[in-house]
Design an enzyme around this catalytic site. Sequence first.
Site, short mmCIF file in Angstrom:
data_model
loop_
_atom_site.label_atom_id
_atom_site.label_comp_id
_atom_site.label_asym_id
_atom_site.label_seq_id
_atom_site.Cartn_x
_atom_site.Cartn_y
_atom_site.Cartn_z
N GLU A 26 1.58 -1.22 -0.05
CA GLU A 26 -0.01 0.20 -0.25
C GLU A 26 1.39 1.53 0.35
O GLU A 26 0.26 2.40 0.93
CB GLU A 26 -1.08 -0.10 1.93
CG GLU A 26 -1.91 -1.19 1.35
CD GLU A 26 -2.69 -0.99 2.12
OE1 GLU A 26 -2.23 -0.66 3.43
OE2 GLU A 26 -3.66 -1.38 2.39
N GLU A 27 2.02 0.96 -0.25
CA GLU A 27 2.96 2.15 -0.49
C GLU A 27 3.56 2.89 -1.49
O GLU A 27 3.34 1.73 -2.85
CB GLU A 27 4.48 1.83 0.78
CG GLU A 27 4.17 1.53 1.59
CD GLU A 27 5.21 1.70 2.17
OE1 GLU A 27 6.39 2.02 1.93
OE2 GLU A 27 5.36 1.08 4.02
#
Length: 96
Positions: free
Chosen positions: A15-16
């Site tokens: 999720e980065e």
Amino acid sequence: HNVREIDVAGRRGGEEFIIISSNTNQDNIRVIANKLLSEVRKNDFGLPEKVTISIGGTIGQHDDTELSIINKADQALYESKYCGKNTASFEFTKPR
């Protein structure tokens, strides 16, 4: 759609995401971060739960490596997460 044409944005992991901005300064990084925060806050993305983001930013110095720049940005990111998410934090060191 919310970064400059000269910036490069991509997924760093799960999720980065990472945005690499050249020819910029601390003020521009803050403007970009605040624009992204604003866009996420006003969009529900068609999801029932609220979406938040945490942002960490830095500016590389002449003696930085790719790893040291990412580590500084990560430290700022963790600061944003610690402060309750949906915010931006920065790790700016003075040029040498």
